[in-house]
Design a protein around this motif. Sequence first.
Motif, PDB file in Angstrom:
ATOM      1  N   GLU A 125       0.832  -1.207   0.000  1.00 22.93           N
ATOM      2  CA  GLU A 125       0.000   0.000   0.000  1.00 22.93           C
ATOM      3  C   GLU A 125       0.865   1.255   0.000  1.00 22.93           C
ATOM      4  O   GLU A 125       0.584   2.226  -0.714  1.00 22.93           O
ATOM      5  CB  GLU A 125      -0.926   0.013   1.216  1.00 22.93           C
ATOM      6  N   ALA A 128       2.420   1.693  -3.430  1.00 21.71           N
ATOM      7  CA  ALA A 128       1.420   2.104  -4.414  1.00 21.71           C
ATOM      8  C   ALA A 128       1.099   3.595  -4.346  1.00 21.71           C
ATOM      9  O   ALA A 128       0.702   4.207  -5.338  1.00 21.71           O
ATOM     10  CB  ALA A 128       0.147   1.286  -4.236  1.00 21.71           C
ATOM     11  N   SER A 131       2.456   5.812  -6.996  1.00 23.99           N
ATOM     12  CA  SER A 131       1.996   5.557  -8.369  1.00 23.99           C
ATOM     13  C   SER A 131       3.136   5.101  -9.278  1.00 23.99           C
ATOM     14  O   SER A 131       3.349   5.664 -10.360  1.00 23.99           O
ATOM     15  CB  SER A 131       1.360   6.834  -8.947  1.00 23.99           C
ATOM     16  N   ARG A 147       2.002  -9.313  -6.042  1.00 23.51           N
ATOM     17  CA  ARG A 147       1.065  -8.339  -5.487  1.00 23.51           C
ATOM     18  C   ARG A 147       1.069  -7.038  -6.287  1.00 23.51           C
ATOM     19  O   ARG A 147       0.020  -6.428  -6.506  1.00 23.51           O
ATOM     20  CB  ARG A 147       1.401  -8.086  -4.013  1.00 23.51           C
ATOM     21  N   LEU A 148       2.246  -6.623  -6.744  1.00 23.64           N
ATOM     22  CA  LEU A 148       2.299  -5.410  -7.555  1.00 23.64           C
ATOM     23  C   LEU A 148       1.827  -5.683  -8.983  1.00 23.64           C
ATOM     24  O   LEU A 148       1.267  -4.796  -9.644  1.00 23.64           O
ATOM     25  CB  LEU A 148       3.716  -4.831  -7.563  1.00 23.64           C
ATOM     26  N   LYS A 150      -0.644  -7.469  -9.769  1.00 22.30           N
ATOM     27  CA  LYS A 150      -2.097  -7.335  -9.731  1.00 22.30           C
ATOM     28  C   LYS A 150      -2.531  -5.876  -9.858  1.00 22.30           C
ATOM     29  O   LYS A 150      -3.656  -5.579 -10.259  1.00 22.30           O
ATOM     30  CB  LYS A 150      -2.644  -7.932  -8.436  1.00 22.30           C
ATOM     31  N   LEU A 151      -1.617  -4.981  -9.513  1.00 20.33           N
ATOM     32  CA  LEU A 151      -1.904  -3.554  -9.623  1.00 20.33           C
ATOM     33  C   LEU A 151      -1.406  -2.986 -10.951  1.00 20.33           C
ATOM     34  O   LEU A 151      -1.499  -1.783 -11.194  1.00 20.33           O
ATOM     35  CB  LEU A 151      -1.238  -2.790  -8.464  1.00 20.33           C
TER      36      LEU A 151
END
Length: 335
Positions: A125, A128, A131, A147-148, A150-151
């Motif tokens: 988090e 992220a 950005s 995990r990143l 997925k973003l």
Amino acid sequence: MTHRPGRRRILHRAPFLRAASVATAVLAATTLVAGCGSGKPADAASTRASASGSAAASFPVTLRAGNGKVTIDARPKHIVSLSPTATEDLYAVGAGKQVVAVDADSDYPSGAPVTSLSGLTPNIEAIAKYSPDLVVASQDSGGLVNRLRKLGVPVMIEPAAATIEDAYTQIDRIGRATGHAARAAQTVAGMKSRIAATVKRAGSHHTGLRYYWELGADPYYSATSSTFVGRVASLFGLKNVADKADKAADGGYPQLSQEYIVSARPQLIFLADNGKSDGGQSPAIVSARPGWSGIPAVRGKAVIGLDGDVASRWGPRLPQLVDAIARAVEKAPSR
């Protein structure tokens, strides 16, 4: 990841966590010949990028990093570095203006945007919030890559270099990933030139010179010739006193007794644990250790305190480490 005793961060100490950092990063090493010469690029894209700066600046680009193939769709504008060595690489290749955040251990260069982010215990988090369109790390801790992904954020894992050539390859790859292939090639060429000149000056056949590389004291941990720093020292043909004590389980980082070190009579002692955060050892402290006053390195004032960060990373400041070793070799007592 196996953590070895030694310094405080990641060699990234990344190898490398605060106390284990140095070791891991320093960890792995293979051919030393590769260290001074130019090696094969990591993949076909590397050849194209080296041949043409314009080709390297074109996107998308697919690179093979430590976590496999990574595709970067466009020239990244918001880069997050979770590795001290990667941070140095990014600035060295000219991507500094694209870096928006670096981890807490990235203390060089001074203008880097240091944050509380960690490559060892990454907070997705928190990352992220910057950005990022590219994240560079030394290890895939806590499911960082997936995990990143997925973003929609590409991640390049650049682990501790096993050889000097690996260090060059990482700089080249970071240059291509950020649109600075030509600058990366210049950086690598400059490093090779400086290292070659230093080795030529000091000589590469000092097979009679014994050295002890200290990562930690009481207990005493060292790095053998099979590690990254061991390979660097081998450029000068030095004999590592820790090699005979290494066991398979040590991974190149054996624990040595004081008696063993004293009896090995090293003519050079390199302290990678002399910084305040790394152990605070010094030539004066070493000379005061019981039985150490008779060691040739102590008698000949050849106990060298190293810059902990330079000694534990494999980035663009590697020539500084090579030079520090060379200067010690040139002044070392003969016996």
